[in-house]
Design an enzyme around this catalytic site. Sequence first.
Site, PDB file in Angstrom:
ATOM      1  N   TYR A  53     -11.403  -3.082   3.049  1.00 40.13           N
ATOM      2  CA  TYR A  53     -10.479  -2.693   4.113  1.00 40.13           C
ATOM      3  C   TYR A  53     -11.315  -2.404   5.346  1.00 40.13           C
ATOM      4  O   TYR A  53     -12.021  -1.406   5.390  1.00 40.13           O
ATOM      5  CB  TYR A  53      -9.712  -1.451   3.656  1.00 40.13           C
TER       6      TYR A  53
ATOM      7  N   GLU B 271       0.866  -1.175   0.000  1.00 39.60           N
ATOM      8  CA  GLU B 271       0.000   0.000   0.000  1.00 39.60           C
ATOM      9  C   GLU B 271       0.899   1.220   0.000  1.00 39.60           C
ATOM     10  O   GLU B 271       1.681   1.428   0.925  1.00 39.60           O
ATOM     11  CB  GLU B 271      -0.861  -0.007   1.265  1.00 39.60           C
TER      12      GLU B 271
ATOM     13  N   ASP C 287      -5.764  10.482   9.579  1.00 43.85           N
ATOM     14  CA  ASP C 287      -4.518   9.911  10.070  1.00 43.85           C
ATOM     15  C   ASP C 287      -4.090  10.484  11.405  1.00 43.85           C
ATOM     16  O   ASP C 287      -4.269  11.665  11.686  1.00 43.85           O
ATOM     17  CB  ASP C 287      -3.403  10.127   9.034  1.00 43.85           C
TER      18      ASP C 287
END
Lengths: 410, 272
Positions: free
Chosen positions: B175, B49, B60
């Site tokens: 995911y 990734e 994040d």
Amino acid sequence: MVTQAKRTEQPVSLSDLPDARGHFGPYGGCFVAETLMGPLEELRLAYEKHCVDPEFQAELDADLARFVGRPSPLYHAERWSRKLGGAQIYLKREDLNHTGAHKINNTVGQGLLAQRMGKKRVIAETGAGQHGVATATVAARLGMECVVYMGAKDIQRQAINVYRMRLLGAEVVSVESGSKTLKDALNEAMRDWVTNVDDTFYIIGTVAGPHPYPAMVRDFQTIIGREARAQILEQAGRLPDGLIACVGGGSNAMGLFYPFLDDKGVAMYGVEGGGEGIESGKHAAPLCAGSPGVLHGNRTYLMEDQDGQIIETHSVSAGLDYPGVGPEHAWLKDSGRARYVAATDQQALECFHELTRIEGILPALESSHALAYAKQLAPTLDKDKILLINLSGRGDKDIHTVAQLEGIKV
Amino acid sequence: MSRLAARFATLQEQGRTALIPYITAGDPQPSVTVPLMHALVAAGADILELGVPFSDPMADGPVIQAACERALEHHVSLHQILDMVRTFRQQDEQTPVVLMGYLNPVEVMGYQVFSTAAHEAGVDGVLTVDLPPEEAHDLVVSLKAEQLDPIFLAAPNSDDERIRLMTQSGGGFLYYVSFKGVTGANRLDVQSVKEKLTRIRSNTELPVGVGFGISDAESAARIAEFADAVIVGSALVKRIAALVDRPEQIPAQAPQVIAEMRAAMDQVVSTS
């Protein structure tokens, strides 16, 4: 870019927007991490339910009257109008609201909604600190825990508002990432929300962010335009020829513009932070000089480079120092219904002084940008024309900034 | 069959769980990325990734935020990242590469231009954190026209209907974000992830990878018992951050954490 045709179902009127998924033409929408999709849907449903509930509306109206101090006056600035030598200037006095700006109209609304949704904790991002103060104020009154995210750079230049928030019981978190300003505070608030989404209500301060925020914040701010429309009809016997408001994220402008959208004869001018001038590249004017992109949950005009990275903005006014803008403004620009211009730091500062000396009203630096465009436009119009300007906040919070720029120690 | 589908099929035959490390392209400098990609494969990565750095990485935590800032100091662009994949492909035609990032760099390049260029460079899948399926229609069409898999994120609060929506629009794998929060946070609850995965599998045929909060060999092995893929970001990026003063050592040293995870994962029997 998406194709506009698919997203736009030929609305009857501009005021019918957004569509069910929060799109204003190709702008707006809901561009967030998956974890926030459920909570945003929950918020949308709660808002749709309560905004038509007469009991909620009555409670909101009562708070706006007795806690905020509404209606705010519409004031004919006769001396300044005479000096400019053209159109008559009317000021919508949002500076007289509790906490000193229009921001409280929205936080009172979202605070009540948070309470109805059973949330015990509210968070907010803030630039100049006005939205942070307005959120901390409402949280204090409703007995909720409050955390405000603020860029480290803004904390330095708005020390008084930081202390006000702390007095009100809010925790002010200094954001050290990125450019350390409003956009980074918004990133950090989003990170908090995604982590604490079960018990936390995120009170966004402007008409940006993912759906339903742009429409919801606008709706809470339309009290400005609804009052102003009735007041100008009463005082002048007719609608104004033009509306002028400053645009950072754009909530005070949207609140003023929206109730006039279908009044074809009323021109609308949004004034962005021109910083050191558009040609210098050092400004905060995405509508005047940016391009479309996706940031903070919505598609809109942004200050970005050719690689799609968000670039740093420059404005003397912390409240305008934001690289994006509410998606409805993007759509009003493209559709031609509103015009967007920029005023430089210098022009805004001049009007800050001028209004203070001539009318005895100390305007916020943000609002001074709207005044700066009025100063250009008014002399080009006949004396029987009317310009209605949103004086979105008072300038007390900016005294240190202005003094410092002029080398004066307060 | 796409590289991603082929890789998952092979792993299934072998009874192994995929290990997917994440690195931010260009972190701490562009010259490190391609050698590091090869080193990660050598350490046991099955899929890579590659993060596209963004100025405002809202989903994040601090570790990957810092990685984005380090990469952006070198003005790493999406074009350059596609060049990195092209260079990687000269020596490795098998390992699938997924680009992961935020929508705006792709939006600004243009969906079709990006999809064509990504396919030509040898990219296999694209994961855009801030693009839920409701807004993804146009990008999905462009990606699929170029045989690229759109990969969606599922969260603990995604209901069955949303999982089905992601399965319809998406490809490659799903995911699963193991908790509500940002990358790198310490909130992993293996039992609740396991229960949720059972639920997700009843609504999708796609392989399901688990990411967020997998920090060491032990947690990787526990997730590997029931997931199709273990995705590791912050734990690896931390190793890179510790070596910013000695970037030439990164390809040799940083992948050790991946090798440890691989070894631990291969000890457990996958029930997926």
